[in-house]
Design a protein around this motif. Structure first.
Motif, short mmCIF file in Angstrom:
data_model
loop_
_atom_site.label_atom_id
_atom_site.label_comp_id
_atom_site.label_asym_id
_atom_site.label_seq_id
_atom_site.Cartn_x
_atom_site.Cartn_y
_atom_site.Cartn_z
N UNK A 95 0.83 -1.21 0.00
CA UNK A 95 0.00 0.00 0.00
C UNK A 95 0.86 1.25 0.00
N UNK A 96 2.03 1.15 0.56
CA UNK A 96 2.96 2.27 0.58
C UNK A 96 3.68 2.42 -0.76
N UNK A 97 3.98 1.28 -1.40
CA UNK A 97 4.81 1.30 -2.60
C UNK A 97 4.00 1.09 -3.87
N UNK A 98 3.91 -0.17 -4.29
CA UNK A 98 3.43 -0.52 -5.62
C UNK A 98 2.01 -0.09 -5.94
N UNK A 99 1.13 -0.19 -4.98
CA UNK A 99 -0.26 0.15 -5.32
C UNK A 99 -0.73 1.37 -4.55
N UNK A 100 0.21 2.19 -4.11
CA UNK A 100 -0.18 3.41 -3.41
C UNK A 100 -1.06 4.25 -4.33
N UNK A 101 -2.26 4.52 -3.88
CA UNK A 101 -3.20 5.30 -4.67
C UNK A 101 -3.93 4.50 -5.73
N UNK A 102 -3.60 3.21 -5.85
CA UNK A 102 -4.23 2.38 -6.88
C UNK A 102 -5.29 1.46 -6.32
N UNK A 103 -5.18 1.10 -5.06
CA UNK A 103 -6.12 0.16 -4.49
C UNK A 103 -5.91 -1.22 -5.05
N UNK A 104 -6.99 -1.91 -5.29
CA UNK A 104 -6.98 -3.28 -5.82
C UNK A 104 -7.79 -3.26 -7.12
N UNK A 105 -7.20 -3.75 -8.18
CA UNK A 105 -7.88 -3.76 -9.49
C UNK A 105 -9.27 -4.40 -9.38
N UNK A 106 -9.39 -5.50 -8.67
CA UNK A 106 -10.67 -6.18 -8.56
C UNK A 106 -11.67 -5.41 -7.71
N UNK A 107 -11.22 -4.98 -6.54
CA UNK A 107 -12.13 -4.27 -5.64
C UNK A 107 -12.51 -2.91 -6.20
N UNK A 108 -11.63 -2.29 -6.96
CA UNK A 108 -11.98 -1.02 -7.62
C UNK A 108 -13.19 -1.24 -8.54
N UNK A 109 -13.21 -2.38 -9.20
CA UNK A 109 -14.35 -2.64 -10.09
C UNK A 109 -15.62 -2.94 -9.30
N UNK A 110 -15.47 -3.42 -8.07
CA UNK A 110 -16.64 -3.72 -7.24
C UNK A 110 -17.43 -2.46 -6.94
N UNK A 111 -16.75 -1.34 -6.86
CA UNK A 111 -17.44 -0.08 -6.59
C UNK A 111 -17.84 0.62 -7.88
N UNK A 112 -17.61 -0.03 -8.99
CA UNK A 112 -17.96 0.52 -10.30
C UNK A 112 -18.84 -0.43 -11.08
N UNK A 113 -18.30 -0.89 -12.21
CA UNK A 113 -19.14 -1.63 -13.14
C UNK A 113 -19.54 -3.02 -12.67
N UNK A 114 -18.86 -3.59 -11.68
CA UNK A 114 -19.25 -4.92 -11.20
C UNK A 114 -20.65 -4.91 -10.58
N UNK A 115 -21.08 -3.74 -10.17
CA UNK A 115 -22.43 -3.63 -9.60
C UNK A 115 -23.51 -3.99 -10.63
N UNK A 116 -23.19 -3.86 -11.92
CA UNK A 116 -24.18 -4.19 -12.96
C UNK A 116 -23.62 -5.17 -13.99
N UNK A 117 -22.58 -5.91 -13.60
CA UNK A 117 -21.97 -6.89 -14.50
C UNK A 117 -21.80 -8.20 -13.73
N UNK A 118 -22.63 -9.18 -14.04
CA UNK A 118 -22.62 -10.44 -13.29
C UNK A 118 -21.28 -11.15 -13.37
N UNK A 119 -20.64 -11.13 -14.51
CA UNK A 119 -19.35 -11.81 -14.65
C UNK A 119 -18.31 -11.19 -13.71
N UNK A 120 -18.21 -9.88 -13.71
CA UNK A 120 -17.23 -9.22 -12.86
C UNK A 120 -17.61 -9.36 -11.38
N UNK A 121 -18.89 -9.35 -11.10
CA UNK A 121 -19.34 -9.55 -9.72
C UNK A 121 -18.87 -10.91 -9.20
#
Length: 192
Positions: A95-121
């Motif tokens: 969190x300090x280095x590689x993904x600082x400010x990036x979060x998690x690619x998967x969880x980022x989608x959970x707060x976005x398009x995964x809410x209306x995309x069954x495959x990504x959900x």
């Protein structure tokens, strides 16, 4: 006659993964992808079908290259009682280095398009299940005689702290690291 592919697929997927990780699926445009890969739309679509195909390949690369190596300390045998603490220390470093400010690619989608995309959900929930199972495995090393209900509760608490930290790291790195440190403190308390 079909054209032959003249690019390194793994390299393209890595570049696209980082782009999606930074911007998210919805905010990433095909011109963004063309720019970062140096490939034109037809080459990309010939190899990956569409933007979603690129994203799915990026997610698999993320799981295999980022998530599962990080979870390995929780699942490798032989297990050690400090495995979960080491996982959270490594997560704090990430969190300090590689993904600082990036979060998690998967969880980022959970707060976005995964809410209306069954495959990504399903992909996001499978990741949560994998994290939960890995933490459950690591907690068993702390106390082999822990009752199943206690084990499940503790693994759920740790999973929640992990998910919260990864989501918050995009907007508040200090709070994300504080959540990771809370998980470490909780683990140390449980070991007493």
């Amino acid at each position: 006659m079909p054209r032959t592919q003249d690019f390194d697929t793994a390299e393209v997927i890595g570049k696209v993964r980082n782009l999606f990780w930074d911007k998210g699926f919805e905010a990433t445009s095909i011109p963004d992808i063309e720019r970062v890969t140096g490939l034109n739309r037809s080459s990309l679509y010939n190899a990956f079908t569409n933007k979603r195909g690129l994203f799915d390949a990026a997610v698999e690369d993320y799981l295999d290259g980022v998530v599962r190596p990080r979870l390995r300390i929780l699942t490798d045998e032989p297990s050690h009682p400090d495995d979960a603490v080491h996982y959270y220390r490594d997560l704090a470093d990430a969190l300090t280095d590689e993904c600082s400010g990036r979060g998690c690619l998967l969880l980022n989608s959970a707060t976005g398009f995964a809410a209306h995309d069954d495959t990504q959900r399903r992909v996001v929930d499978a990741y949560r299940q994998e994290l939960f199972a890995a933490l459950t495995h690591a907690l068993r090393a702390v106390d082999q005689d822990m009752p199943a209900a206690v084990l499940e509760h503790r693994a759920r608490v740790l999973t929640s702290l992990s998910v919260s930290a990864l989501v918050l790291s995009r907007v508040n790195r200090d709070e994300a690291i504080a959540l990771v440190n809370t998980a470490i403190a909780q683990l140390e308390e449980w070991r007493r």
